[in-house]
Write a protein that holds these residues in place. Structure first.
Motif, PDB file in Angstrom:
ATOM      1  N   VAL A 208      -5.287  -8.472  -9.483  1.00  0.00           N
ATOM      2  CA  VAL A 208      -4.436  -9.139  -8.529  1.00  0.00           C
ATOM      3  C   VAL A 208      -3.258  -8.223  -8.048  1.00  0.00           C
ATOM      4  CG1 VAL A 208      -2.553 -10.958  -8.400  1.00  0.00           C
ATOM      5  CG2 VAL A 208      -4.864 -11.460  -9.466  1.00  0.00           C
ATOM      6  N   ARG A 209      -2.942  -7.327  -9.026  1.00  0.00           N
ATOM      7  CA  ARG A 209      -1.738  -6.226  -8.621  1.00  0.00           C
ATOM      8  C   ARG A 209      -2.388  -5.260  -7.470  1.00  0.00           C
ATOM      9  NH1 ARG A 209       1.979  -4.211 -11.906  1.00  0.00           N
ATOM     10  NH2 ARG A 209       2.538  -6.248 -12.485  1.00  0.00           N
ATOM     11  N   GLY A 210      -3.555  -4.732  -7.896  1.00  0.00           N
ATOM     12  CA  GLY A 210      -4.134  -3.906  -6.884  1.00  0.00           C
ATOM     13  C   GLY A 210      -4.320  -4.515  -5.574  1.00  0.00           C
ATOM     14  N   THR A 211      -4.938  -5.842  -5.501  1.00  0.00           N
ATOM     15  CA  THR A 211      -5.250  -6.297  -4.293  1.00  0.00           C
ATOM     16  C   THR A 211      -4.107  -6.652  -3.710  1.00  0.00           C
ATOM     17  OG1 THR A 211      -7.122  -7.461  -5.371  1.00  0.00           O
ATOM     18  CG2 THR A 211      -6.296  -8.400  -3.301  1.00  0.00           C
ATOM     19  N   VAL A 212      -2.789  -6.837  -4.099  1.00  0.00           N
ATOM     20  CA  VAL A 212      -1.417  -7.120  -3.476  1.00  0.00           C
ATOM     21  C   VAL A 212      -1.050  -5.831  -2.959  1.00  0.00           C
ATOM     22  CG1 VAL A 212       1.108  -7.544  -3.825  1.00  0.00           C
ATOM     23  CG2 VAL A 212      -0.700  -9.051  -4.857  1.00  0.00           C
ATOM     24  N   ASP A 213      -1.188  -4.731  -3.655  1.00  0.00           N
ATOM     25  CA  ASP A 213      -0.838  -3.252  -3.210  1.00  0.00           C
ATOM     26  C   ASP A 213      -1.821  -3.003  -2.187  1.00  0.00           C
ATOM     27  OD1 ASP A 213       0.966  -3.283  -5.147  1.00  0.00           O
ATOM     28  OD2 ASP A 213      -0.149  -1.971  -6.293  1.00  0.00           O
ATOM     29  N   GLY A 214      -2.892  -3.330  -2.290  1.00  0.00           N
ATOM     30  CA  GLY A 214      -3.943  -2.657  -1.039  1.00  0.00           C
ATOM     31  C   GLY A 214      -3.744  -3.532   0.036  1.00  0.00           C
ATOM     32  N   LEU A 215      -3.551  -5.051   0.266  1.00  0.00           N
ATOM     33  CA  LEU A 215      -3.606  -5.660   1.063  1.00  0.00           C
ATOM     34  C   LEU A 215      -2.223  -6.119   1.781  1.00  0.00           C
ATOM     35  CD1 LEU A 215      -6.238  -8.566   0.158  1.00  0.00           C
ATOM     36  CD2 LEU A 215      -6.493  -6.641   1.793  1.00  0.00           C
ATOM     37  N   LEU A 217       1.154  -4.480   0.955  1.00  0.00           N
ATOM     38  CA  LEU A 217       1.884  -3.435   1.041  1.00  0.00           C
ATOM     39  C   LEU A 217       1.253  -2.604   2.444  1.00  0.00           C
ATOM     40  CD1 LEU A 217       3.057  -2.276  -2.379  1.00  0.00           C
ATOM     41  CD2 LEU A 217       4.243  -3.885  -0.803  1.00  0.00           C
ATOM     42  N   LEU A 218       0.013  -2.383   2.227  1.00  0.00           N
ATOM     43  CA  LEU A 218      -0.649  -1.560   3.273  1.00  0.00           C
ATOM     44  C   LEU A 218      -0.583  -2.685   4.518  1.00  0.00           C
ATOM     45  CD1 LEU A 218      -3.348   0.244   1.947  1.00  0.00           C
ATOM     46  CD2 LEU A 218      -1.491   1.134   2.851  1.00  0.00           C
ATOM     47  N   GLY A 219      -0.624  -4.069   4.392  1.00  0.00           N
ATOM     48  CA  GLY A 219      -0.477  -4.974   5.786  1.00  0.00           C
ATOM     49  C   GLY A 219       0.867  -4.663   6.233  1.00  0.00           C
ATOM     50  N   LEU A 220       1.773  -4.736   5.521  1.00  0.00           N
ATOM     51  CA  LEU A 220       3.202  -4.576   6.161  1.00  0.00           C
ATOM     52  C   LEU A 220       3.472  -2.974   6.912  1.00  0.00           C
ATOM     53  CD1 LEU A 220       5.473  -6.269   3.130  1.00  0.00           C
ATOM     54  CD2 LEU A 220       4.844  -7.195   5.317  1.00  0.00           C
ATOM     55  N   GLY A 246       0.503  -7.325  11.158  1.00  0.00           N
ATOM     56  CA  GLY A 246       0.576  -6.822   9.763  1.00  0.00           C
ATOM     57  C   GLY A 246      -0.331  -7.986   8.955  1.00  0.00           C
ATOM     58  N   VAL A 247       0.121  -9.203   9.180  1.00  0.00           N
ATOM     59  CA  VAL A 247      -0.397 -10.227   8.372  1.00  0.00           C
ATOM     60  C   VAL A 247      -1.910 -10.392   8.828  1.00  0.00           C
ATOM     61  CG1 VAL A 247      -0.322 -12.823   8.205  1.00  0.00           C
ATOM     62  CG2 VAL A 247       1.847 -11.512   8.573  1.00  0.00           C
ATOM     63  N   ALA A 248      -2.350 -10.211  10.038  1.00  0.00           N
ATOM     64  CA  ALA A 248      -3.699 -10.452  10.346  1.00  0.00           C
ATOM     65  C   ALA A 248      -4.451  -9.246   9.679  1.00  0.00           C
ATOM     66  CB  ALA A 248      -3.990 -10.411  11.825  1.00  0.00           C
ATOM     67  N   SER A 249      -3.982  -8.000   9.587  1.00  0.00           N
ATOM     68  CA  SER A 249      -4.848  -6.881   8.862  1.00  0.00           C
ATOM     69  C   SER A 249      -5.016  -7.071   7.431  1.00  0.00           C
ATOM     70  CB  SER A 249      -3.780  -5.719   9.155  1.00  0.00           C
ATOM     71  OG  SER A 249      -2.651  -5.705   8.218  1.00  0.00           O
ATOM     72  N   MET A 250      -4.357  -8.119   6.731  1.00  0.00           N
ATOM     73  CA  MET A 250      -4.791  -8.322   5.377  1.00  0.00           C
ATOM     74  C   MET A 250      -6.206  -9.233   5.369  1.00  0.00           C
ATOM     75  SD  MET A 250      -0.957  -9.750   4.087  1.00  0.00           S
ATOM     76  CE  MET A 250       0.495  -9.198   4.818  1.00  0.00           C
ATOM     77  N   VAL A 251      -6.418  -9.989   6.405  1.00  0.00           N
ATOM     78  CA  VAL A 251      -7.826 -10.480   6.438  1.00  0.00           C
ATOM     79  C   VAL A 251      -8.796  -9.541   7.128  1.00  0.00           C
ATOM     80  CG1 VAL A 251      -8.965 -12.454   7.338  1.00  0.00           C
ATOM     81  CG2 VAL A 251      -6.525 -12.721   6.541  1.00  0.00           C
ATOM     82  N   LEU A 293      -7.368   4.404   2.543  1.00  0.00           N
ATOM     83  CA  LEU A 293      -6.095   3.950   1.825  1.00  0.00           C
ATOM     84  C   LEU A 293      -6.519   2.532   0.986  1.00  0.00           C
ATOM     85  CD1 LEU A 293      -3.326   4.663   4.346  1.00  0.00           C
ATOM     86  CD2 LEU A 293      -4.234   6.141   2.512  1.00  0.00           C
ATOM     87  N   ARG A 294      -6.981   1.779   1.633  1.00  0.00           N
ATOM     88  CA  ARG A 294      -7.027   0.285   0.864  1.00  0.00           C
ATOM     89  C   ARG A 294      -8.297   0.251   0.000  1.00  0.00           C
ATOM     90  NH1 ARG A 294      -6.613  -3.750   5.529  1.00  0.00           N
ATOM     91  NH2 ARG A 294      -4.521  -3.448   4.727  1.00  0.00           N
TER      92      ARG A 294
END
Length: 359
Positions: A208-215, A217-220, A246-251, A293-294
């Motif tokens: 979960v932590r890695g997914t938050v960082d990858g989605l 933080l990189l999305g922002l 930024g929000v859409a890039s997470m998906v 990066l992701r």
């Protein structure tokens, strides 16, 4: 000391299972809220540790500060987006009224198109140029369908607002009592599954932590960069469009939809060259983030090949919506961990004997 018979043990297990299923059935509507609160709690753990290092023992203060920060991060952009949507809706209503009264002239950008300019102009002149033609086209809108959709949207907004409020409440208590909750979860996992249960739980947390960082933080970061690109290119509302990007890039493939809107706005304004440049820059930026990066951030933490991360993300979104962005990779990471221990020597979940001997 009470000694239970095997029948009593089985009865207690059945009773506990029945009560758990009943509780899950009653609170099923709020399960996403609890999961969201858990995801956010895991994500903000470094911030919580910094606050407690500065003010030791003030768990309630840390929970209040972090919960307030999360509330502001979500509510402020949401209020801005809703306000902008209301303004845009009023502008659209005025435009429709003006179109029905006087018609819609052919936009200037149509003449700059390399192909199809004559066909579009001819269709526009026959369907939208005069007041009568424009009124006929606009009158074809299904008002009953619009009313039904607006009612459904209102119900969905109210429901999500209630779930969000419950998420904030659960988030506060999870952050405040985080240590006690983790100890209880580890104790339960150890009693139920031994050391393998503890490792599995820690792997899920790390995923979960890695997914938050990858989605997230990189999305922002991608949203900020896209806002800068939109601003230089002249895209209307570049900050809002950057936030949406930024929000859409997470998906997976979500950025494409926002990018197409931005490019369409540029084309409508006649900025064909700017649209081409924005498209190229966005493609390069998205390619670097998605392919270099992701995968490094998510795959390195979850110990998953990125194809499994992608399956978890896409499958999670398809199954349970936005929450699947974080739950999907965590489930895949747990599955791969179980498989790796299953095919290893010894019992599942047991430490490798050779590694233990060498240690």
């Amino acid at each position: 000391m009470d000694i239970s018979t095997p029948a009593q043990v089985r009865a207690r297990v059945a009773l506990a299972a029945a009560i758990a299923l009943g509780a899950l059935w009653i609170g099923a509507a709020f399960v996403p809220a609890v999961l969201w609160a858990g995801v956010v709690t895991i994500a903000v753990e470094p911030l919580r540790r910094r606050i407690l290092a500065r003010w030791p023992g003030h768990n309630t203060l840390a929970a209040c500060l972090i919960t307030l920060a999360v509330l502001l991060v979500v509510v402020v952009p949401l209020v801005a987006a809703v306000s902008r949507a209301v303004v845009e809706a009023q502008s659209v209503a005025l435009w429709l009224a003006e179109a029905r009264a006087h018609g819609v002239p052919v936009p200037l950008w149509v003449a700059t198109l390399p192909y199809g300019s004559a066909e579009i102009t001819a269709w526009w002149n026959s369907h939208l140029l005069t007041a009568a033609a424009a009124s006929e086209q606009i009158g074809r809108l299904d008002t009953d369908l619009l009313v039904t959709q607006s009612r459904s949207l209102t119900h969905s907004i109210v429901r999500r607002a209630v779930v969000f409020a419950f998420t904030i409440v659960v988030l506060f208590f999870l952050i405040r009592d985080r240590d006690a909750v983790v100890q209880q979860l580890e104790r339960g996992a150890e009693r139920g599954f031994g050391d393998a249960g503890i490792r599995l739980g820690r792997q899920i947390f790390a995923s979960v932590r890695g997914t938050v960082d990858g989605l997230v933080l990189l999305g922002l970061a991608q949203g900020i960069l896209m806002a800068v690109i939109y601003g230089f290119a002249g895209v209307p509302h570049p900050i809002l469009m950057g936030l949406l990007s930024g929000v859409a890039s997470m998906v997976p493939f979500g950025l494409v939809a926002i990018l197409l809107i931005a490019l369409l706005l540029l084309v409508v304004n006649g900025a064909i060259t700017a649209a081409i440049v924005v498209g190229i820059l966005a493609f390069v930026l998205n390619f670097v983030i998605d392919h270099f990066l992701r995968p490094g951030l998510i795959g390195g933490t979850t110990r998953l090949p990125f194809v499994w991360v992608l399956i978890g993300i896409v499958g999670g979104v398809e199954t349970i919506g936005l929450l699947g962005l974080f739950v999907g990779p965590a489930v895949m990471a747990a599955l791969v961990l179980i498989w790796r221990e299953w095919v290893a020597d010894g019992d599942i979940g047991a430490e490798d004997e050779h590694a233990s001997a060498s240690a």
